[in-house]
Design a protein around this motif. Structure first.
Motif, PDB file in Angstrom:
ATOM      1  N   THR A 279       4.865  -2.307   6.612  1.00 46.59           N
ATOM      2  CA  THR A 279       3.965  -1.347   7.230  1.00 46.59           C
ATOM      3  C   THR A 279       4.267   0.025   6.650  1.00 46.59           C
ATOM      4  O   THR A 279       5.426   0.431   6.557  1.00 46.59           O
ATOM      5  CB  THR A 279       4.142  -1.318   8.754  1.00 46.59           C
ATOM      6  N   ILE A 280       3.203   0.740   6.245  1.00 48.56           N
ATOM      7  CA  ILE A 280       3.337   2.089   5.696  1.00 48.56           C
ATOM      8  C   ILE A 280       2.928   3.086   6.778  1.00 48.56           C
ATOM      9  O   ILE A 280       1.845   2.970   7.356  1.00 48.56           O
ATOM     10  CB  ILE A 280       2.455   2.272   4.445  1.00 48.56           C
ATOM     11  N   SER A 281       3.800   4.040   7.047  1.00 51.09           N
ATOM     12  CA  SER A 281       3.520   5.017   8.091  1.00 51.09           C
ATOM     13  C   SER A 281       3.861   6.422   7.620  1.00 51.09           C
ATOM     14  O   SER A 281       4.722   6.604   6.752  1.00 51.09           O
ATOM     15  CB  SER A 281       4.319   4.688   9.359  1.00 51.09           C
ATOM     16  N   ASN A 282       3.185   7.397   8.221  1.00 46.63           N
ATOM     17  CA  ASN A 282       3.491   8.794   7.927  1.00 46.63           C
ATOM     18  C   ASN A 282       4.037   9.542   9.148  1.00 46.63           C
ATOM     19  O   ASN A 282       4.152  10.766   9.132  1.00 46.63           O
ATOM     20  CB  ASN A 282       2.251   9.522   7.400  1.00 46.63           C
ATOM     21  N   TYR A 283       4.374   8.785  10.202  1.00 44.40           N
ATOM     22  CA  TYR A 283       4.906   9.464  11.391  1.00 44.40           C
ATOM     23  C   TYR A 283       5.890   8.611  12.195  1.00 44.40           C
ATOM     24  O   TYR A 283       6.610   9.131  13.047  1.00 44.40           O
ATOM     25  CB  TYR A 283       3.755   9.879  12.312  1.00 44.40           C
ATOM     26  N   GLU A 287       9.028   0.147   7.511  1.00 44.15           N
ATOM     27  CA  GLU A 287       9.657  -0.220   6.237  1.00 44.15           C
ATOM     28  C   GLU A 287       9.408   0.831   5.157  1.00 44.15           C
ATOM     29  O   GLU A 287      10.286   1.127   4.355  1.00 44.15           O
ATOM     30  CB  GLU A 287       9.140  -1.585   5.753  1.00 44.15           C
ATOM     31  N   ILE A 288       8.190   1.371   5.131  1.00 48.10           N
ATOM     32  CA  ILE A 288       7.845   2.404   4.145  1.00 48.10           C
ATOM     33  C   ILE A 288       7.324   3.627   4.889  1.00 48.10           C
ATOM     34  O   ILE A 288       6.357   3.523   5.665  1.00 48.10           O
ATOM     35  CB  ILE A 288       6.782   1.891   3.154  1.00 48.10           C
ATOM     36  N   MET A 289       7.979   4.774   4.664  1.00 46.96           N
ATOM     37  CA  MET A 289       7.583   6.018   5.330  1.00 46.96           C
ATOM     38  C   MET A 289       7.240   7.055   4.266  1.00 46.96           C
ATOM     39  O   MET A 289       8.084   7.416   3.442  1.00 46.96           O
ATOM     40  CB  MET A 289       8.710   6.517   6.232  1.00 46.96           C
TER      41      MET A 289
END
Length: 317
Positions: A279-283, A287-289
């Motif tokens: 999962t890519i997240s910005n907040y 796993e991926i930020m």
């Protein structure tokens, strides 16, 4: 050494391109048999039993064939390095010692003296058996040798033994090949702690040879895109064409250096996460930020490019 892009053509494996430089990395991807590709390369750059009649390696950047005589290839692994301590006849260190002795004129005189003494010892025996001593020579002498390390260093640790042995081996290989050594190293991260991996990566990158590393650790990845390799289904994922499209299709105006820098950071930081359906997240912690706009754009585009499943957890405001 200027970066190259080797197009490998053969009936043994599907045609594939590799980004090659002084230090090149291939990340071990779970579908692709990277070892098969490296075995083809290793066989191609051999003086004997080369597969040059079945294989072509073409440098797409310089638009010329790479001659099989450009390098002499060797495959290393931790297991192979450990076997060097046995000083068996087939080891590089045994060949090094044999060469050093033959370069020393006085050694032959010592061997002659020892053989005379052995004959005299047999003569002293009250024995009717038809026996005689075996001739004492370079190989016989090497069999009597063993490594005796200084007590000041902890040679029970693999990293210490690697740091001591590998520079000696490379020095010998460069003498044998007239500085045309191509070193292929399999999984240098094996049995090393994260701190030891950093030490060993620094050692490999400092060696005076052309080196290709097959790894599953981000510590051993190349420093820049021109020498990174990520292969899926026999297709190179890190290409100039992808980078050009990444720049042209960006939603904002980014300099080429910004896009390349972002992609290098993304690969070096998160490549071990790619195959986990991340999962890519910005907040939120995932796993991926990715927090910067350019990093989020580059990361999502690259995951789509390599056809990797992933999820987005984005706070758009």
């Amino acid at each position: 050494m200027e970066p190259m892009r080797w197009k490998i053509k053969t009936d043994i494996i599907e045609n594939v391109s590799l980004n090659i430089g002084e230090y090149s990395s291939i990340y071990n991807e779970y579908i692709t048999q990277e070892e098969d590709i490296l075995e083809v390369i290793n066989c191609y750059f051999q003086k004997r039993n080369s597969n040059k009649k079945e294989v072509t390696i073409f440098d797409e950047i310089n638009q010329e064939d790479v001659s099989f005589s450009s390098y002499q290839s060797f495959i290393f692994s931790h297991e192979m390095i450990e076997k060097e301590h046995s000083l068996a006849a087939s080891t590089i260190m045994a060949k090094k010692l044999n060469r050093l002795m033959k370069d020393t004129v006085e050694i032959e005189g010592y061997f002659n003296s020892i053989n005379v003494m052995l004959e005299d010892m047999i003569g002293l025996l009250d024995c009717e058996l038809p026996i005689r001593p075996k001739y004492f020579d370079y190989k016989a002498f090497i069999k009597l040798l063993s490594f005796e390390y200084e007590l000041a260093k902890d040679y029970s640790r693999l990293i210490v033994r690697l740091e001591q042995m590998i520079p000696l081996l490379i020095e010998e290989l460069n003498k044998q090949t007239n500085n045309q050594t191509l070193l292929i190293y399999y999984y240098p991260e094996a049995n090393l702690s994260p701190k030891e991996q950093v030490r060993f990566a620094n050692l490999l990158k400092s060696l005076p040879v052309t080196i290709i590393v097959l790894t599953g650790s981000s510590q051993f990845l190349s420093e820049n895109l021109s020498t990174m390799n990520y292969i899926r289904e026999s297709t190179q994922m890190i290409t100039d064409e992808f980078i050009d499209n990444l720049i042209w299709e960006a939603p904002l105006i980014y300099e080429r250096e910004e896009v390349i820098g972002s992609l290098e950071r993304f690969i070096r930081t998160y490549q071990p996460k790619f195959e986990l359906n991340p999962t890519i997240s910005n907040y939120r912690l995932h796993e991926i930020m990715l927090f910067e706009e350019i990093d989020l754009y580059v990361g999502v585009r690259f995951m789509a490019h390599i056809r990797q499943n992933f999820e987005l957890d984005i706070q758009y405001n």
